[in-house]
Design an enzyme around this catalytic site. Structure first.
Site, PDB file in Angstrom:
ATOM      1  CB  CYS A   1      -0.917  -0.013   1.225  1.00  0.00           C
ATOM      2  SG  CYS A   1      -1.861   1.513   1.428  1.00  0.00           S
TER       3      CYS A   1
ATOM      4  CB  CYS B   1       0.795   1.247   4.393  1.00  0.00           C
ATOM      5  SG  CYS B   1      -0.909   0.868   4.891  1.00  0.00           S
TER       6      CYS B   1
ATOM      7  CG  ASP C   1      -2.988  14.494  -4.836  1.00  0.00           C
ATOM      8  OD1 ASP C   1      -2.251  14.296  -5.825  1.00  0.00           O
ATOM      9  OD2 ASP C   1      -3.996  13.814  -4.601  1.00  0.00           O
TER      10      ASP C   1
ATOM     11  CG  HIS D   1      -4.563  -0.719   5.025  1.00  0.00           C
ATOM     12  ND1 HIS D   1      -4.025  -0.039   3.963  1.00  0.00           N
ATOM     13  CD2 HIS D   1      -5.482  -1.556   4.522  1.00  0.00           C
ATOM     14  CE1 HIS D   1      -4.595  -0.480   2.850  1.00  0.00           C
ATOM     15  NE2 HIS D   1      -5.479  -1.396   3.167  1.00  0.00           N
TER      16      HIS D   1
ATOM     17  CG  HIS E   1      -4.578   3.710   3.262  1.00  0.00           C
ATOM     18  ND1 HIS E   1      -3.635   3.020   3.973  1.00  0.00           N
ATOM     19  CD2 HIS E   1      -5.082   4.640   4.104  1.00  0.00           C
ATOM     20  CE1 HIS E   1      -3.554   3.512   5.215  1.00  0.00           C
ATOM     21  NE2 HIS E   1      -4.427   4.505   5.302  1.00  0.00           N
TER      22      HIS E   1
ATOM     23  CG  HIS F   1      -7.282   8.583  -0.303  1.00  0.00           C
ATOM     24  ND1 HIS F   1      -7.433   7.280  -0.734  1.00  0.00           N
ATOM     25  CD2 HIS F   1      -7.364   9.353  -1.412  1.00  0.00           C
ATOM     26  CE1 HIS F   1      -7.599   7.258  -2.050  1.00  0.00           C
ATOM     27  NE2 HIS F   1      -7.575   8.508  -2.480  1.00  0.00           N
TER      28      HIS F   1
ATOM     29  CG  HIS G   1      -9.188  13.493  -2.841  1.00  0.00           C
ATOM     30  ND1 HIS G   1      -8.059  13.494  -3.622  1.00  0.00           N
ATOM     31  CD2 HIS G   1      -9.674  12.232  -2.876  1.00  0.00           C
ATOM     32  CE1 HIS G   1      -7.871  12.283  -4.116  1.00  0.00           C
ATOM     33  NE2 HIS G   1      -8.844  11.498  -3.670  1.00  0.00           N
TER      34      HIS G   1
END
Length: 114
Positions: free
Chosen positions: A4, A7, A30, A46, A98, A100, A102
């Site tokens: 990942c 990770c 990003d 995770h 994973h 996330h 934005h």
């Protein structure tokens, strides 16, 4: 998860431009921003996607929203506003498996930006 990307970023194996970090959460810029400000906010645990949330994850997910508001205040875009996007699964546009969030800001956002 061994393969990942996020990770690996958490472990420091892959560099990132950190914006925020505590014991449970990491936020970083990003590398392919879709807005002038584009920050990814992730749980350090995770969790593959929203579809994989368990009851024990409720506290960290709530905390992520508090942290995003804190980041917005510290970076000066809270007053003008921001957008939070969470993609879930491949059909939902999730590219890194994973969970996330934005966090997008820095301009008036149109309908589709990610």
């Amino acid at each position: 998860m061994e393969d990942c990307l996020f990770c690996k970023i958490i472990k420091g194996e892959v560099p990132s431009s950190k914006v925020y970090e505590d014991e449970e959460i990491l936020a970083f810029k990003d590398i392919q921003p879709a807005a002038p400000i584009h920050i990814l906010v992730i749980p350090k645990k995770h969790i593959t996607s929203l579809a994989h949330l368990e009851e024990e994850d409720e506290a960290v997910i709530g905390r992520i929203y508090t942290v995003m508001n804190q980041i917005a205040e510290e970076q000066g875009f809270r007053q003008n506003g921001y957008r939070v996007i969470v993609n879930c699964g491949k059909d939902g546009g999730q590219e890194v498996m994973h969970l996330h969030f934005h966090l997008l800001a820095g301009k008036q956002l149109g309908e589709k930006i990610v």
